[in-house]
Design a protein around this motif. Structure first.
Motif, short mmCIF file in Angstrom:
data_model
loop_
_atom_site.label_atom_id
_atom_site.label_comp_id
_atom_site.label_asym_id
_atom_site.label_seq_id
_atom_site.Cartn_x
_atom_site.Cartn_y
_atom_site.Cartn_z
N CYS A 614 -16.41 39.92 -23.24
CA CYS A 614 -16.37 40.51 -24.58
C CYS A 614 -15.01 41.13 -24.86
O CYS A 614 -14.43 40.93 -25.93
CB CYS A 614 -17.44 41.59 -24.72
SG CYS A 614 -19.09 40.92 -24.83
N SER A 618 -12.20 40.05 -27.63
CA SER A 618 -11.70 40.93 -28.69
C SER A 618 -10.19 40.78 -28.87
O SER A 618 -9.67 40.96 -29.97
CB SER A 618 -12.07 42.37 -28.38
OG SER A 618 -11.24 42.88 -27.37
N THR A 621 -9.94 37.80 -31.19
CA THR A 621 -10.29 38.09 -32.58
C THR A 621 -9.21 38.93 -33.25
O THR A 621 -8.90 38.74 -34.42
CB THR A 621 -11.63 38.83 -32.67
OG1 THR A 621 -11.59 39.95 -31.81
CG2 THR A 621 -12.79 37.93 -32.28
N VAL A 642 -13.34 43.82 -37.76
CA VAL A 642 -14.68 44.35 -37.49
C VAL A 642 -15.23 43.76 -36.19
O VAL A 642 -15.76 44.46 -35.32
CB VAL A 642 -15.64 44.05 -38.67
CG1 VAL A 642 -17.07 44.40 -38.29
CG2 VAL A 642 -15.21 44.81 -39.90
N LEU A 643 -15.03 42.44 -36.05
CA LEU A 643 -15.53 41.77 -34.86
C LEU A 643 -14.84 42.31 -33.60
O LEU A 643 -15.48 42.53 -32.56
CB LEU A 643 -15.27 40.26 -34.99
CG LEU A 643 -16.18 39.36 -34.18
CD1 LEU A 643 -17.64 39.63 -34.51
CD2 LEU A 643 -15.85 37.89 -34.47
N THR A 644 -13.53 42.57 -33.73
CA THR A 644 -12.78 43.13 -32.60
C THR A 644 -13.38 44.46 -32.17
O THR A 644 -13.62 44.71 -30.98
CB THR A 644 -11.30 43.34 -33.00
OG1 THR A 644 -10.81 42.13 -33.53
CG2 THR A 644 -10.49 43.77 -31.80
N ILE A 645 -13.62 45.32 -33.18
CA ILE A 645 -14.16 46.64 -32.86
C ILE A 645 -15.54 46.49 -32.23
O ILE A 645 -15.86 47.17 -31.25
CB ILE A 645 -14.22 47.50 -34.14
CG1 ILE A 645 -12.79 47.76 -34.64
CG2 ILE A 645 -14.93 48.81 -33.88
CD1 ILE A 645 -12.72 48.46 -35.97
N ALA A 646 -16.35 45.57 -32.77
CA ALA A 646 -17.69 45.38 -32.23
C ALA A 646 -17.62 44.94 -30.76
O ALA A 646 -18.32 45.48 -29.89
CB ALA A 646 -18.44 44.35 -33.06
N LEU A 647 -16.74 43.98 -30.48
CA LEU A 647 -16.63 43.49 -29.10
C LEU A 647 -16.14 44.59 -28.16
O LEU A 647 -16.64 44.74 -27.04
CB LEU A 647 -15.67 42.29 -29.05
CG LEU A 647 -16.24 40.99 -29.60
CD1 LEU A 647 -15.13 39.96 -29.78
CD2 LEU A 647 -17.32 40.44 -28.68
N ALA A 649 -16.63 47.75 -28.61
CA ALA A 649 -17.73 48.70 -28.45
C ALA A 649 -18.75 48.18 -27.45
O ALA A 649 -19.27 48.94 -26.63
CB ALA A 649 -18.39 48.96 -29.80
N VAL A 650 -19.01 46.87 -27.50
CA VAL A 650 -19.94 46.28 -26.52
C VAL A 650 -19.43 46.52 -25.11
O VAL A 650 -20.20 46.90 -24.20
CB VAL A 650 -20.11 44.76 -26.78
CG1 VAL A 650 -20.84 44.11 -25.62
CG2 VAL A 650 -20.85 44.53 -28.08
N LEU A 693 -10.10 51.83 -29.89
CA LEU A 693 -11.14 51.61 -30.90
C LEU A 693 -10.91 52.52 -32.10
O LEU A 693 -11.05 52.10 -33.25
CB LEU A 693 -12.52 51.87 -30.29
CG LEU A 693 -13.05 50.77 -29.39
CD1 LEU A 693 -14.37 51.17 -28.77
CD2 LEU A 693 -13.21 49.47 -30.17
#
Lengths: 743, 266
Positions: A614, A618, A621, A642-647, A649-650, A693
């Motif tokens: 993940c 990121s 992305t 947004v996807l970068t931040i989500a990854l 965060a995961v 992040l």
């Protein structure tokens, strides 16, 4: 500040409201004011450190003295050393650099004025933290290099060392920020025609010093963080009872400590290199050699730390290599000394106070350098290490060298800063008292050291000569105190009543003398053309045919200041992680595996590999986001962000669940050295991911508020570089911690 | 065996070294007619060091006897011979050749990876042991070290400014290489086990080990430490000299003092 009425304030008129408001000095981001704030703050701490020194000398004035208790004595020399190095010398040099460097290269300000203000305010904050320890139960008492295990909780139970660590962390962050600022300023804000080869030597040496700071300070930060983990979380990095290694602290500390010596010395070399040519009426002899030898010193400084550790017992083989490498430093330093002497040779020398201090610098620094060469020989070092011979040696370098250089610089640049000359009459008294006092204090300490008097012991028996020599030393210290008072008096008097200086009182050649004294808010109404190393000399001796400067040369490649800063920051962070990784490897992979939990029996490699994927995704992305923005498509850019931040965060969730799992199985920071090093390393990485992040979230906020045009592109690129760096660190951590375990 | 007899007799008949030492001067003098611009002094020094590294007692002792000798050979082949050879040959290279080389292989990142890889790769225990046991692998090692060393020094010593790194880039390039070497050096010096197990218990065909162990007083542990320290301290000094050379270029820029005024005069 009380300076509000001084001539320092008669700068530009258009900024009058901004400059004279009640918070003018507190809220300032002007490099000149910040420089002066630095100088006055270090003067304040110089008074504190000086009083501590005088009390030390009074205690040692006669044998078996009982003026202060042993514990107070330990606190005094620890605070004296720490204060003088981190709160006096470094900020003084930064203060001069702040004031003079932008002027010397024809810039309007530093590259990042607000970062500059932040760096400054970290200084009083750090100083406050350090001194707050006195009220919190006792100042640190382990010496300025805080050797373990003495500074570990079982042996230093007061919070003094904790405050020492926190203060140094704060000051270290400030120093790195300033250094990055200097590097970005010098690389990107030079006036047209001011090539790197034409930089004034003070600027050049500030540049080299800043690189040293960026690379060396993180080593200190990483090691004091480990010390703090030991003290606060009961870990055992440097405590042999839990399998730790006290000598590792010495390696880490001196990896920082030796470059630090040159961080303290090089800018003073730079000041001397400005002062001596001007007052000898000759260009510096061998400009390229002076500049290149600085680089040589900087490189060598990273490879010789073990000469502080000859007494540890590194083994004959290692000793030999470090003896040779240490002695090599004498070569570039000697080159410099000969260049300065050759500059004076045959010049028409004007012995102003500034030049007097510069000349004294040459003599005292040579003495300090020669005793340094004797100490580089391991057998001599074994004899005199931890005696007053060492004290004499490093004071000849730090005071006879750096402080005299700084005083030369102060008498030289004070007219530019205040518009008024320092009194030469008081200056002469100041000089002779200082030189006499300094040599009385420290020269006799060479003999005391050879006679065997140990340093850092609160008193001594009445052995032949010991009392007499110590008394001489104490009298000398008194003279130095008097000289310092004269200096302060001179500064305060001349700020109000001194002779008006005019733009260029010394008939000097560098750009800072082309503008008014003090300079206006924006420094220059027009920067003179730069066609050589001495622009004002060229200007005065211009022949009619000289073309405008910019016509001849092709436009130079302009570096982006943000990119320069981020790369420097990454270099600094890489140093920090390198030390944490080395500690991990040292305790887990270099010898036998630690008893108890280890990477092979508690870590779930497969699960972590999934979260790792993940994090790496990121990076991809974020790259896509940058590409979309580059093509001016803000919508997709925001989606990728947004996807970068989500990854990211995961990944953090994954790390969190791993930590919880470990805690449930009873594996905590203090369990054993694997757990300590594992949590420290991955924890700091997680902290960096979290910080990343936050910054990404800010970038996203800007994107959504449609404030995301080309100017912001540089922002996203800078954040992107940092994010990729954090991923690369994880690549290294993952392969060392997890994959090595899988084998 | 005494030290003297070791120095006098332990020379290897190394066909590679001999071939190069014969071919290089012939090529140099053949090209001399066309005024190639190659510099003879660095070339001769490169050949001398090359011969010392392969055929002299250093080369023999590196063959499974002394880790320190192996390290010396290793460093000479990566850090000394290639830059000297490049300094000698580079001015003679045409712009076409330069451009082609740059395009094919010598991007700074690749070159850096090769230069640093040369240090780390051959100290992977398996490879290091294999090189000390099999002459074929040893030959591959020597040639690859020379090749990787040449790749590493190209961005610094390439004949034309365009294929060189700019000065600050060059400093970063060399400094980071120095850091990577230092790390390996520290690892080798302080790690308690011999990376190349061959050197812990040499098979003494030459009968030289009594001299080394008793005559010189060099234990296996000392030997290992010296090897690590060679990688740590002197190797970094070579990079340091490179950095000084690159910094020197800043001050030799054509736009320096005075030059600008004369150049721009109508």
């Amino acid at each position: 500040m009380s300076l509000a009425t001084s001539p320092l304030d008669h700068a530009a008129d258009e900024h009058a409201a901004e400059e004279h408001g009640p918070f003018a000095w507190v809220a300032t981001v002007d490099h000149k004011r910040i420089g002066i704030l630095y100088l006055f703050t270090s003067l304040f701490f110089f008074a504190i450190g000086g009083i501590e020194a005088l009390v030390i000398r009074l205690q040692l004035a006669r044998p078996n003295n009982t003026l202060v208790s042993p514990d107070t004595f330990n606190q005094l020399f620890t605070m004296h050393g720490t204060t003088m190095i981190f709160l006096v010398v470094m900020p003084t040099l930064v203060g001069f650099g702040n004031y003079v460097v932008p002027l010397m290269i024809g810039a309007r300000d530093m590259a990042f004025p607000r970062l500059n203000a932040m760096s400054y305010w970290l200084l009083p904050f750090g100083g406050f933290l350090l001194h707050f320890s006195v009220m919190a139960g006792g100042a640190p008492a382990g010496g300025w290099f805080s050797y373990t295990p003495l500074t570990e909780t079982p042996f230093s139970s007061t919070p003094g060392t904790d405050y020492w660590v926190l203060a140094l962390l704060v000051l270290g962050i400030g120093s790195v920020a300033t250094a990055i600022n200097f590097i970005a300023t010098i690389l990107t804000l030079r006036a047209p025609g001011m090539t790197m080869g034409r930089l004034p030597l003070f600027v050049w040496m500030t540049f080299v010093t800043s690189i040293l700071v960026v690379l060396a300070l993180p080593v200190l930060n990483a090691s004091i963080v480990m010390l703090l983990v030991d003290r606060q979380l009961d870990a055992h990095f440097f405590l042999s009872t839990g399998g730790g290694n006290a000598v590792l602290w010495q390696h880490f500390f001196w990896t920082f400590g030796h470059p630090e010596v040159y961080i303290l010395a090089l800018p003073a070399f730079g000041m001397i290199s400005e002062v001596i040519p001007v007052f000898s009426r000759k260009p510096i002899f061998g400009h390229a050699f002076v500049a290149a030898s600085t680089v040589a010193i900087a490189i060598l400084s990273f490879g010789v730390w073990a000469h502080h550790m000859f007494a540890v017992g590194l083994g004959r083989t290692a000793d030999v290599f470090f003896v040779v490498a240490s002695m090599l430093i004498a070569v570039p330093t000697g080159v410099k000394i000969f260049n300065w002497i050759a500059t004076m040779w045959g010049g028409s020398i004007r012995f102003t106070t500034s030049m007097l201090f510069a000349t004294a610098f040459l003599i005292e620094f040579v003495i300090g350098g020669l005793s340094g060469i004797t100490l580089a020989a391991a057998p001599i070092d074994w004899q005199v290490t931890d005696t007053y011979y060492i004290v004499a040696h490093f004071h000849y370098v730090a005071f006879g060298g750096t402080a005299f250089g700084v005083l030369a610089g102060l008498y030289y640049w004070f007219p530019k800063m205040s518009g008024r000359l320092l009194s030469e009459r008081l200056g002469r008294w100041n000089f002779w008292l200082m030189v006499l006092g300094f040599n009385l204090t420290f020269f006799v300490q060479h003999f005391l050291g050879i006679l065997g008097m140990p340093r850092r012991v609160f008193t001594y028996p009445d052995l032949p000569w010991w009392g007499t020599l110590n008394l001489v030393s104490t009298l000398g210290a008194g003279l130095m105190g008097l000289a310092s008072l004269l200096l302060v008096a001179n500064v305060l008097y001349s700020m109000r009543r001194g002779k008006l200086a005019g733009d260029n009182p010394w008939d000097a050649w560098t750009l800072e003398w082309a503008t008014t004294s003090p300079p206006p808010h924006d420094n220059f109404s027009e920067v003179p053309p730069v066609r050589g190393r001495r622009p004002l000399w060229d200007l005065a001796h211009a022949t009619g045919s000289t073309p405008p400067a910019q016509a001849a040369s092709k436009p130079p490649r302009v570096l982006d200041k943000g990119a320069v800063a981020v790369w420097c920051f990454i270099a600094s962070e890489a140093g920090f992680f390198l030390i944490l990784i080395i500690a991990y490897v040292f305790f887990n992979l270099a010898g036998s595996e630690p008893v108890g939990p280890s990477s092979s029996n508690v870590l779930d490699v497969k699960k972590t590999a999934a979260f790792t994927a993940c994090l790496f995704a990121s990076s991809g992305t974020l790259w896509l986001s940058e590409r979309s923005l580059h093509r001016d498509r803000t919508g997709p850019a925001a989606v990728w962000l947004v996807l970068t931040i989500a990854l990211g965060a995961v990944f953090m969730v994954g790390q969190g669940s791993e930590y919880i799992g470990l805690y449930q199985r009873g594996v905590g920071v203090a369990t054993n050295l694997f757990a300590t090093t594992f949590f420290t390393l991955t924890g700091f990485h997680g902290l960096h991911v979290t910080a990343g992040l936050f910054v990404l979230a800010i970038a996203l906020g800007l994107a959504l508020s449609r404030d995301f045009r080309s100017r912001r592109f540089a922002l996203l690129r800078a954040v992107g570089l940092y994010w990729h760096f954090v991923d690369v660190v994880w690549l290294v951590v993952f392969s060392i911690v997890y994959l090595k375990a899988g084998r | 065996m005494t030290t003297w007899s070791l120095l006098l007799t332990c020379w290897a008949f190394d066909p590679l070294a001999i071939a190069v030492c014969v071919a290089a001067p012939i090529a140099y003098f053949a090209h001399r007619a066309g005024r190639s611009g190659a510099r003879p002094v660095p070339l001769a020094l490169a050949l001398l060091v090359f011969t010392l590294a392969l055929a002299s007692p250093i080369g023999r002792l590196a063959d499974g006897y002394l880790f320190s000798a192996h390290m010396l050979q290793h460093l000479l082949l990566v850090l000394v011979v290639p830059p000297l050879a490049l300094m000698g040959v580079a001015p003679a290279m045409g712009p076409v050749a330069t451009r082609r080389i740059r395009r094919v292989l010598f991007r700074p990142i690749v070159a850096w990876g090769l230069g640093v890889g040369a240090m780390w790769l051959w100290h992977e225990p398996l490879l290091c042991d294999a090189a000390s046991r099999s002459p074929l692998v040893h030959r591959i090692q020597e040639v690859s070290l020379l090749a990787m060393g040449t790749a590493f020094w190209w961005p610094i010593l390439a004949p034309h400014g365009a294929s060189r790194l700019p000065p600050l880039g060059g400093v970063v390039y060399l400094f980071t290489a120095c850091v990577a070497c230092t790390l390996l050096g520290i690892l080798l010096t302080f790690s308690p086990v011999q990376v190349c197990s061959v050197f812990a218990h040499p098979v003494d065909e030459l009968g030289v080990m009594p001299l080394v162990r008793d005559g010189w007083g060099l234990t296996a542990d000392d030997d290992r430490q010296i090897g690590g320290l060679l990688m740590w301290v002197p190797a970094c000094l070579v990079y340091g000299v490179g950095i000084l050379g690159v910094v020197g270029r800043i001050f030799r820029e054509p736009a320096d003092d005075g030059a600008l005024t004369t150049e721009a005069a109508p």
